[in-house]
Design a protein around this motif. Structure first.
Motif, PDB file in Angstrom:
ATOM      1  N   LEU A 117      -2.783   6.043   4.921  1.00 42.01           N
ATOM      2  CA  LEU A 117      -1.711   5.432   5.760  1.00 42.01           C
ATOM      3  C   LEU A 117      -2.220   4.941   6.939  1.00 42.01           C
ATOM      4  CD1 LEU A 117       1.246   7.231   4.208  1.00 42.01           C
ATOM      5  CD2 LEU A 117       0.656   5.274   3.483  1.00 42.01           C
ATOM      6  N   VAL A 118      -2.778   5.830   7.883  1.00 37.07           N
ATOM      7  CA  VAL A 118      -3.156   5.727   9.216  1.00 37.07           C
ATOM      8  C   VAL A 118      -4.449   4.678   9.155  1.00 37.07           C
ATOM      9  CG1 VAL A 118      -4.473   6.617  11.235  1.00 37.07           C
ATOM     10  CG2 VAL A 118      -2.945   8.139   9.701  1.00 37.07           C
ATOM     11  N   GLY A 119      -5.220   4.596   8.358  1.00 35.26           N
ATOM     12  CA  GLY A 119      -6.148   3.655   8.154  1.00 35.26           C
ATOM     13  C   GLY A 119      -5.628   2.095   8.012  1.00 35.26           C
ATOM     14  N   THR A 120      -4.697   2.323   7.119  1.00 36.23           N
ATOM     15  CA  THR A 120      -3.808   1.004   6.505  1.00 36.23           C
ATOM     16  C   THR A 120      -3.353   0.437   8.021  1.00 36.23           C
ATOM     17  OG1 THR A 120      -3.253   1.695   4.418  1.00 36.23           O
ATOM     18  CG2 THR A 120      -1.947  -0.001   5.367  1.00 36.23           C
ATOM     19  N   MET A 149       0.714  -1.170  -0.022  1.00 40.07           N
ATOM     20  CA  MET A 149       0.006   0.174  -0.167  1.00 40.07           C
ATOM     21  C   MET A 149       1.073   1.028  -0.148  1.00 40.07           C
ATOM     22  SD  MET A 149      -3.195  -0.348  -0.199  1.00 40.07           S
ATOM     23  CE  MET A 149      -2.722  -1.262  -1.637  1.00 40.07           C
ATOM     24  N   GLN A 150       1.941   1.077   0.124  1.00 41.65           N
ATOM     25  CA  GLN A 150       2.887   2.227   0.079  1.00 41.65           C
ATOM     26  C   GLN A 150       2.716   2.782  -1.485  1.00 41.65           C
ATOM     27  OE1 GLN A 150       4.036   3.279   3.045  1.00 41.65           O
ATOM     28  NE2 GLN A 150       3.072   1.481   3.574  1.00 41.65           N
ATOM     29  N   SER A 151       2.134   2.080  -2.309  1.00 40.55           N
ATOM     30  CA  SER A 151       2.402   2.499  -3.820  1.00 40.55           C
ATOM     31  C   SER A 151       1.244   3.730  -3.540  1.00 40.55           C
ATOM     32  CB  SER A 151       1.352   1.370  -4.502  1.00 40.55           C
ATOM     33  OG  SER A 151       0.406   0.993  -3.909  1.00 40.55           O
ATOM     34  N   VAL A 152       0.464   3.870  -2.729  1.00 46.13           N
ATOM     35  CA  VAL A 152      -0.419   5.149  -2.395  1.00 46.13           C
ATOM     36  C   VAL A 152       0.390   6.404  -2.639  1.00 46.13           C
ATOM     37  CG1 VAL A 152      -1.781   6.590  -1.154  1.00 46.13           C
ATOM     38  CG2 VAL A 152      -2.263   3.776  -1.437  1.00 46.13           C
ATOM     39  N   TRP A 153       1.575   6.577  -1.673  1.00 48.54           N
ATOM     40  CA  TRP A 153       2.172   7.840  -1.700  1.00 48.54           C
ATOM     41  C   TRP A 153       3.536   7.609  -2.902  1.00 48.54           C
ATOM     42  CZ3 TRP A 153       7.296   7.782  -0.610  1.00 48.54           C
ATOM     43  CH2 TRP A 153       7.878   6.854  -0.055  1.00 48.54           C
ATOM     44  N   PHE A 154       3.644   6.447  -3.183  1.00 53.67           N
ATOM     45  CA  PHE A 154       4.613   6.342  -4.395  1.00 53.67           C
ATOM     46  C   PHE A 154       4.180   7.046  -5.537  1.00 53.67           C
ATOM     47  CE2 PHE A 154       7.277   2.363  -3.255  1.00 53.67           C
ATOM     48  CZ  PHE A 154       7.718   3.009  -1.966  1.00 53.67           C
ATOM     49  N   SER A 155       2.643   6.646  -5.700  1.00 56.53           N
ATOM     50  CA  SER A 155       2.067   7.235  -7.085  1.00 56.53           C
ATOM     51  C   SER A 155       1.941   8.587  -6.918  1.00 56.53           C
ATOM     52  CB  SER A 155       0.499   6.549  -7.147  1.00 56.53           C
ATOM     53  OG  SER A 155       0.855   5.052  -7.151  1.00 56.53           O
ATOM     54  N   VAL A 156       1.484   9.253  -5.765  1.00 53.79           N
ATOM     55  CA  VAL A 156       1.369  10.664  -5.657  1.00 53.79           C
ATOM     56  C   VAL A 156       2.680  11.534  -6.080  1.00 53.79           C
ATOM     57  CG1 VAL A 156       0.779  12.455  -4.016  1.00 53.79           C
ATOM     58  CG2 VAL A 156      -0.484  10.420  -4.029  1.00 53.79           C
ATOM     59  N   VAL A 157       3.797  10.778  -5.537  1.00 57.89           N
ATOM     60  CA  VAL A 157       5.119  11.357  -5.889  1.00 57.89           C
ATOM     61  C   VAL A 157       5.374  11.410  -7.341  1.00 57.89           C
ATOM     62  CG1 VAL A 157       7.479  11.153  -5.519  1.00 57.89           C
ATOM     63  CG2 VAL A 157       6.003  10.751  -3.581  1.00 57.89           C
ATOM     64  N   ILE A 190      -5.274   6.308  -5.059  1.00 53.72           N
ATOM     65  CA  ILE A 190      -6.007   6.198  -3.749  1.00 53.72           C
ATOM     66  C   ILE A 190      -7.284   5.227  -3.632  1.00 53.72           C
ATOM     67  CG2 ILE A 190      -7.541   7.635  -2.363  1.00 53.72           C
ATOM     68  CD1 ILE A 190      -4.877   8.440  -2.261  1.00 53.72           C
ATOM     69  N   VAL A 191      -8.056   5.196  -4.836  1.00 53.02           N
ATOM     70  CA  VAL A 191      -9.181   4.156  -4.951  1.00 53.02           C
ATOM     71  C   VAL A 191      -8.612   2.783  -4.875  1.00 53.02           C
ATOM     72  CG1 VAL A 191     -10.844   3.283  -6.599  1.00 53.02           C
ATOM     73  CG2 VAL A 191     -10.421   5.906  -6.351  1.00 53.02           C
ATOM     74  N   SER A 192      -7.410   2.572  -5.413  1.00 52.11           N
ATOM     75  CA  SER A 192      -6.880   1.091  -5.318  1.00 52.11           C
ATOM     76  C   SER A 192      -6.481   0.569  -4.151  1.00 52.11           C
ATOM     77  CB  SER A 192      -5.772   1.330  -6.240  1.00 52.11           C
ATOM     78  OG  SER A 192      -4.505   1.756  -5.485  1.00 52.11           O
ATOM     79  N   ALA A 200      -3.644  20.123  -1.064  1.00 50.73           N
ATOM     80  CA  ALA A 200      -3.722  19.875   0.415  1.00 50.73           C
ATOM     81  C   ALA A 200      -4.638  18.462   0.460  1.00 50.73           C
ATOM     82  CB  ALA A 200      -4.173  20.972   1.108  1.00 50.73           C
ATOM     83  N   ARG A 201      -5.742  18.510  -0.261  1.00 48.76           N
ATOM     84  CA  ARG A 201      -6.686  17.437  -0.032  1.00 48.76           C
ATOM     85  C   ARG A 201      -6.114  16.049  -0.374  1.00 48.76           C
ATOM     86  NH1 ARG A 201     -12.386  18.167  -2.664  1.00 48.76           N
ATOM     87  NH2 ARG A 201     -11.005  17.839  -4.527  1.00 48.76           N
ATOM     88  N   LYS A 202      -5.130  16.193  -1.346  1.00 52.79           N
ATOM     89  CA  LYS A 202      -4.569  14.830  -1.676  1.00 52.79           C
ATOM     90  C   LYS A 202      -3.597  14.146  -0.695  1.00 52.79           C
ATOM     91  CE  LYS A 202      -4.081  14.189  -6.086  1.00 52.79           C
ATOM     92  NZ  LYS A 202      -3.526  14.232  -7.518  1.00 52.79           N
ATOM     93  N   VAL A 203      -2.754  15.428  -0.279  1.00 58.87           N
ATOM     94  CA  VAL A 203      -1.806  14.871   0.870  1.00 58.87           C
ATOM     95  C   VAL A 203      -2.684  14.404   1.981  1.00 58.87           C
ATOM     96  CG1 VAL A 203      -0.293  15.744   2.488  1.00 58.87           C
ATOM     97  CG2 VAL A 203      -0.097  16.643   0.076  1.00 58.87           C
ATOM     98  N   VAL A 204      -3.702  15.145   2.499  1.00 59.54           N
ATOM     99  CA  VAL A 204      -4.570  14.907   3.869  1.00 59.54           C
ATOM    100  C   VAL A 204      -5.037  13.337   3.479  1.00 59.54           C
ATOM    101  CG1 VAL A 204      -6.540  15.276   5.151  1.00 59.54           C
ATOM    102  CG2 VAL A 204      -5.058  17.082   4.477  1.00 59.54           C
ATOM    103  N   SER A 205      -5.494  12.941   2.238  1.00 55.47           N
ATOM    104  CA  SER A 205      -5.899  11.764   1.901  1.00 55.47           C
ATOM    105  C   SER A 205      -5.063  10.769   1.894  1.00 55.47           C
ATOM    106  CB  SER A 205      -6.937  11.778   0.542  1.00 55.47           C
ATOM    107  OG  SER A 205      -7.891  12.616   0.495  1.00 55.47           O
TER     108      SER A 205
END
Length: 326
Positions: A139-142, A109-117, A273-275, A129-134
């Motif tokens: 990650l917290v939910g994970t 699931m680290q692919s979440v922030w990998f992809s955003v980067v 994010i959806v993934s 900001a909304r994407k960063v917060v999401s």
């Protein structure tokens, strides 16, 4: 129209990720029955190619218009890009051998922030900001959904390494689905990418299981990486009719097709994010089929992830103004 395409992309990526999330449970069951990583991945990719060829044939003869075919350049690009499919399955399944499935899922699931980067790097601008917060909420939910807080975990660096490699490969898969040869029919594009992934899988089969049986030099080289020789034996073909079909369907046929449809519409950042739906599905499957306990804190994590997905899909003020103007 654009909003409709985004919602369509979110739907297809979400379904694809949910189906992909079922894989870990079936792989774990295959391991319990004595099958190796090579046998699992080989059956998954071979039957996946056969299934896509059948679907492509049906689409070709039933289509009312001539379907586009990839050029030689596109075939090469998709084959190379498709190696990420093989690497994702291979790295993830290897990681599961060293660490708990829940930890492997967290690493994937680290692919979440990998992809955003990656998306920010390509666009040459920081994420909003909304994407960063999401991403933070995901990650917290994970962490909560895998019950990391209450678990006594012994982390093996091999598992951590291969889990992060799987996340990187998964990110590359999402990126290539979003950008390469988007004009091609989904089945044809998926077949070419799957063939590229098969090269990686077959190479691993030879190196880790078949080759060391016949070549002493290769066995000596292999033993430099691991002392485990239990899986150096003849290929167990029963994997094809026990777990192969399910693994191919959930791992190499349905998700790539849905990703190839969804990511061009959703975009890499939103799609990633959806993934993350893969995680709650994995937890649920483990609960239903493996009998693993799912505590209240884990369901809380799942709810957080779903909240982050909703947050990402809420239209911005600028988008609302455009809709109102129309």
């Amino acid at each position: 129209m654009k909003k409709k395409n985004i919602l369509k992309g979110v739907l297809f990526v979400g379904i694809g990720a949910s189906i992909y999330g079922m894989l870990a449970t079936f792989v774990k069951m295959a391991y319990h029955d004595g099958y190796t990583t090579s046998e699992v991945t080989t059956s998954q990719f071979l039957l996946g190619i056969v299934g896509l060829l059948i679907l492509n044939f049906i689409q070709t003869i039933t289509s009312k218009q001539k379907l586009s075919s990839p050029s030689s350049k596109e075939v090469k690009m998709l084959m190379i890009a498709g190696t990420s499919l093989g690497c994702t399955s291979l790295f993830y399944y290897i990681a599961v051998q060293y660490i708990n499935v829940s930890i492997a899922i967290v690493l994937l699931m680290q692919s979440v922030w990998f992809s955003v980067v990656v998306e920010s790097f390509i666009a040459k601008k920081l994420p909003n900001a909304r994407k960063v917060v999401s991403v933070i909420i995901v990650l917290v939910g994970t962490v909560l959904a895998t019950n990391l807080i209450n678990m006594d975990i012994e982390l093996d660096w091999h598992g951590i390494f291969w889990g992060l490699m799987a996340a990187a490969s998964y990110t590359m898969t999402m990126f290539t689905s979003n950008t390469l040869a988007t004009h091609l029919p989904v089945f044809r594009k998926s077949i070419v990418m799957l063939c590229g992934g098969s090269v990686v899988v077959f190479a691993f089969l030879f190196f880790a299981q078949i080759g060391p049986m016949y070549f002493d030099g290769l066995k000596s080289l292999y033993l430099n990486f691991t002392e485990n020789t239990e899986h150096i034996h003849s290929f167990n073909y029963s994997i094809f009719w026990t777990y192969g079909f399910v693994l191919a369907l959930f791992g190499t046929i349905v998700p790539p097709i849905l990703f190839n449809i969804g990511f061009p519409n959703a975009g890499l950042g939103l799609g990633s994010i959806v993934s993350s739906l893969e995680l709650p599905v994995s937890v649920t499957m483990a609960f239903v089929l493996l009998g693993e306990k799912v505590l209240l804190i884990q369901w809380g994590g799942i709810i957080l992830i779903l909240f982050a997905i909703v947050l990402m899909n809420l239209p911005s003020k600028k988008e609302l103004k455009v809709v109102e103007a129309v």
